[in-house]
Design an enzyme around this catalytic site. Sequence first.
Site, PDB file in Angstrom:
ATOM      1  N   TYR A 129       0.829  -1.213   0.000  1.00  0.00           N
ATOM      2  CA  TYR A 129       0.000   0.000   0.000  1.00  0.00           C
ATOM      3  C   TYR A 129       0.861   1.259   0.000  1.00  0.00           C
ATOM      4  CZ  TYR A 129      -4.477  -2.140  -0.189  1.00  0.00           C
ATOM      5  OH  TYR A 129      -5.566  -2.818  -0.667  1.00  0.00           O
ATOM      6  N   ARG A 181       2.100   1.767  -3.445  1.00  0.00           N
ATOM      7  CA  ARG A 181       1.055   2.298  -4.333  1.00  0.00           C
ATOM      8  C   ARG A 181       0.754   3.768  -4.026  1.00  0.00           C
ATOM      9  NH1 ARG A 181      -3.814  -1.337  -3.586  1.00  0.00           N
ATOM     10  NH2 ARG A 181      -4.753   0.015  -5.157  1.00  0.00           N
ATOM     11  N   HIS A 226     -14.980   1.805  -2.668  1.00  0.00           N
ATOM     12  CA  HIS A 226     -13.938   0.929  -2.117  1.00  0.00           C
ATOM     13  C   HIS A 226     -12.974   1.667  -1.188  1.00  0.00           C
ATOM     14  CE1 HIS A 226     -14.566  -2.196  -5.561  1.00  0.00           C
ATOM     15  NE2 HIS A 226     -15.512  -2.228  -4.659  1.00  0.00           N
ATOM     16  N   ASN A 266     -14.170   1.400 -22.648  1.00  0.00           N
ATOM     17  CA  ASN A 266     -13.085   0.487 -22.278  1.00  0.00           C
ATOM     18  C   ASN A 266     -12.423   0.046 -23.586  1.00  0.00           C
ATOM     19  OD1 ASN A 266     -11.535  -1.825 -21.440  1.00  0.00           O
ATOM     20  ND2 ASN A 266     -12.903  -2.098 -19.689  1.00  0.00           N
TER      21      ASN A 266
HETATM   22  N1  LIG Z   1      -6.480   3.428  -9.404  1.00  0.00           N
HETATM   23  C1  LIG Z   1      -7.040   2.736  -8.415  1.00  0.00           C
HETATM   24  O1  LIG Z   1      -7.557   3.283  -7.460  1.00  0.00           O
HETATM   25  C2  LIG Z   1      -7.032   1.224  -8.501  1.00  0.00           C
HETATM   26  C3  LIG Z   1      -6.112   0.547  -9.302  1.00  0.00           C
HETATM   27  C4  LIG Z   1      -6.176  -0.861  -9.346  1.00  0.00           C
HETATM   28  C5  LIG Z   1      -7.139  -1.537  -8.613  1.00  0.00           C
HETATM   29  N2  LIG Z   1      -8.017  -0.849  -7.854  1.00  0.00           N
HETATM   30  C6  LIG Z   1      -9.043  -1.612  -7.096  1.00  0.00           C
HETATM   31  O2  LIG Z   1      -9.182  -2.929  -7.615  1.00  0.00           O
HETATM   32  C7  LIG Z   1     -10.473  -3.246  -8.077  1.00  0.00           C
HETATM   33  C8  LIG Z   1     -10.331  -3.812  -9.499  1.00  0.00           C
HETATM   34  O3  LIG Z   1     -11.472  -3.675 -10.275  1.00  0.00           O
HETATM   35  P1  LIG Z   1     -11.630  -2.786 -11.618  1.00  0.00           P
HETATM   36  O4  LIG Z   1     -12.670  -3.512 -12.418  1.00  0.00           O
HETATM   37  O5  LIG Z   1     -11.854  -1.394 -11.284  1.00  0.00           O
HETATM   38  O6  LIG Z   1     -10.270  -2.820 -12.329  1.00  0.00           O
HETATM   39  P2  LIG Z   1      -9.608  -3.934 -13.206  1.00  0.00           P
HETATM   40  O7  LIG Z   1      -8.153  -3.741 -13.005  1.00  0.00           O
HETATM   41  O8  LIG Z   1     -10.221  -5.223 -12.966  1.00  0.00           O
HETATM   42  O9  LIG Z   1     -10.041  -3.517 -14.677  1.00  0.00           O
HETATM   43  C9  LIG Z   1      -9.625  -2.349 -15.279  1.00  0.00           C
HETATM   44  C10 LIG Z   1     -10.340  -2.235 -16.629  1.00  0.00           C
HETATM   45  O10 LIG Z   1      -9.893  -1.029 -17.225  1.00  0.00           O
HETATM   46  C11 LIG Z   1      -9.729  -1.232 -18.600  1.00  0.00           C
HETATM   47  N3  LIG Z   1      -8.812  -0.202 -19.086  1.00  0.00           N
HETATM   48  C12 LIG Z   1      -7.459  -0.233 -19.161  1.00  0.00           C
HETATM   49  N4  LIG Z   1      -6.992   0.935 -19.656  1.00  0.00           N
HETATM   50  C13 LIG Z   1      -8.066   1.723 -19.883  1.00  0.00           C
HETATM   51  C14 LIG Z   1      -8.235   3.046 -20.376  1.00  0.00           C
HETATM   52  N5  LIG Z   1      -7.191   3.794 -20.735  1.00  0.00           N
HETATM   53  N6  LIG Z   1      -9.498   3.535 -20.489  1.00  0.00           N
HETATM   54  C15 LIG Z   1     -10.573   2.795 -20.130  1.00  0.00           C
HETATM   55  N7  LIG Z   1     -10.473   1.532 -19.659  1.00  0.00           N
HETATM   56  C16 LIG Z   1      -9.236   1.007 -19.533  1.00  0.00           C
HETATM   57  C17 LIG Z   1      -9.222  -2.650 -18.721  1.00  0.00           C
HETATM   58  O11 LIG Z   1      -9.515  -3.166 -20.017  1.00  0.00           O
HETATM   59  C18 LIG Z   1     -10.018  -3.350 -17.620  1.00  0.00           C
HETATM   60  O12 LIG Z   1     -11.223  -3.880 -18.132  1.00  0.00           O
HETATM   61  C19 LIG Z   1     -11.215  -1.943  -8.035  1.00  0.00           C
HETATM   62  O13 LIG Z   1     -12.441  -2.172  -7.508  1.00  0.00           O
HETATM   63  C20 LIG Z   1     -10.395  -1.000  -7.135  1.00  0.00           C
HETATM   64  O14 LIG Z   1     -10.893  -0.979  -5.833  1.00  0.00           O
HETATM   65  C21 LIG Z   1      -7.983   0.518  -7.773  1.00  0.00           C
END
Ligand SMILES: NC(=O)c1ccc[n+]([C@@H]2O[C@H](COP(=O)([O-])OP(=O)(O)OC[C@H]3O[C@@H](n4cnc5c(N)ncnc54)[C@H](O)[C@@H]3O)[C@@H](O)[C@H]2O)c1
Length: 247
Positions: A69, A72, A121, A215
């Site tokens: 964490y 990140r 989340h 997406n």
């Molecule tokens: N930035 C953050 O805060 C972060 C990062 C990673 C994971 N998470 C956590 O993990 C969980 C994972 O679930 P999730 O479904 O959100 O993420 P995921 O990682 O499962 O999916 C991300 C999605 O984003 C798409 N993607 C990639 N680049 C993109 C772009 N430029 N524009 C649009 N779409 C794009 C991918 O194809 C994929 O389907 C989340 O609920 C969250 O809590 C958060």
Amino acid sequence: MSDNEVLTPAIRALLKSKNPMILTGAGISAESGIPTFRGKDGYWRNHDPLTLATPEAFAKDSRTVWEWYNYRKEIITSKQPNAGHFAIVKLKELLPDLTVITQNVDGLHQRAGLIELYEMHGNIFKMKCLSCNTISINSETTLESLFCPECGSNRVRPNVVWFGESIPGEIINSILDTVRNADLIMTIGTSGTVYPAAGFAIEVRRREGVVIDINPDANSAFSNDILIREPAGLALPRLVEQFSALR
Ligand SMILES: NC(=O)c1ccc[n+]([C@@H]2O[C@H](COP(=O)([O-])OP(=O)(O)OC[C@H]3O[C@@H](n4cnc5c(N)ncnc54)[C@H](O)[C@@H]3O)[C@@H](O)[C@H]2O)c1
Ligand SMILES: [Zn+2]
């Protein structure tokens, strides 16, 4: 496909919508340089994020989970919101009834200037005390200085919702109300595999609302009405600009 073929159906639907909502996932922050969990950069020191972001991992080895964490948090702090985040701020100004819900924990929507937002989340820059339940700001990056400001306990955890955990009651209730009233949902950068969020589009569709999915990758979890297969940072600014010109 031309811009019009791709964006016009989405703009028409937005113009008609009375209760629009947006759900964002990790993909909207990908263009800011923040890895998604399932993308190729998701792994950290050979750990799979899908197993690290769990209560079991924290119970077994809280130090490793905290180190991940903190790593990140440092990445996120060094990155900036992108054109997709800013376009959502503009859309909210144009459509005050728009509700924005994010699965992200990175705070980039707020840093782009979005004031009203449901963080379903949690937020990586907050922590929760396991002794007294106090939620506090967590800007520390060393483990030794992590203490609850209320009771002094070092039994603290990131204030995020891990896989297998449920979303706090008051937040999920407001979110489910929004979903039940929405006549349009725009899902942006979410893989559609994390519940309950994955069910939101299904619920809106069930009531014959419109689903717009942004997406770049085909998404087998949705069979959406309007599919914009582009990165959010490219599609959203054009969508919002054209919407703004037409309304
Ligand atoms: N930035 C953050 O805060 C972060 C990062 C990673 C994971 N998470 C956590 O993990 C969980 C994972 O679930 P999730 O479904 O959100 O993420 P995921 O990682 O499962 O999916 C991300 C999605 O984003 C798409 N993607 C990639 N680049 C993109 C772009 N430029 N524009 C649009 N779409 C794009 C991918 O194809 C994929 O389907 C989340 O609920 C969250 O809590 C958060
Ligand atoms: Zn405490």
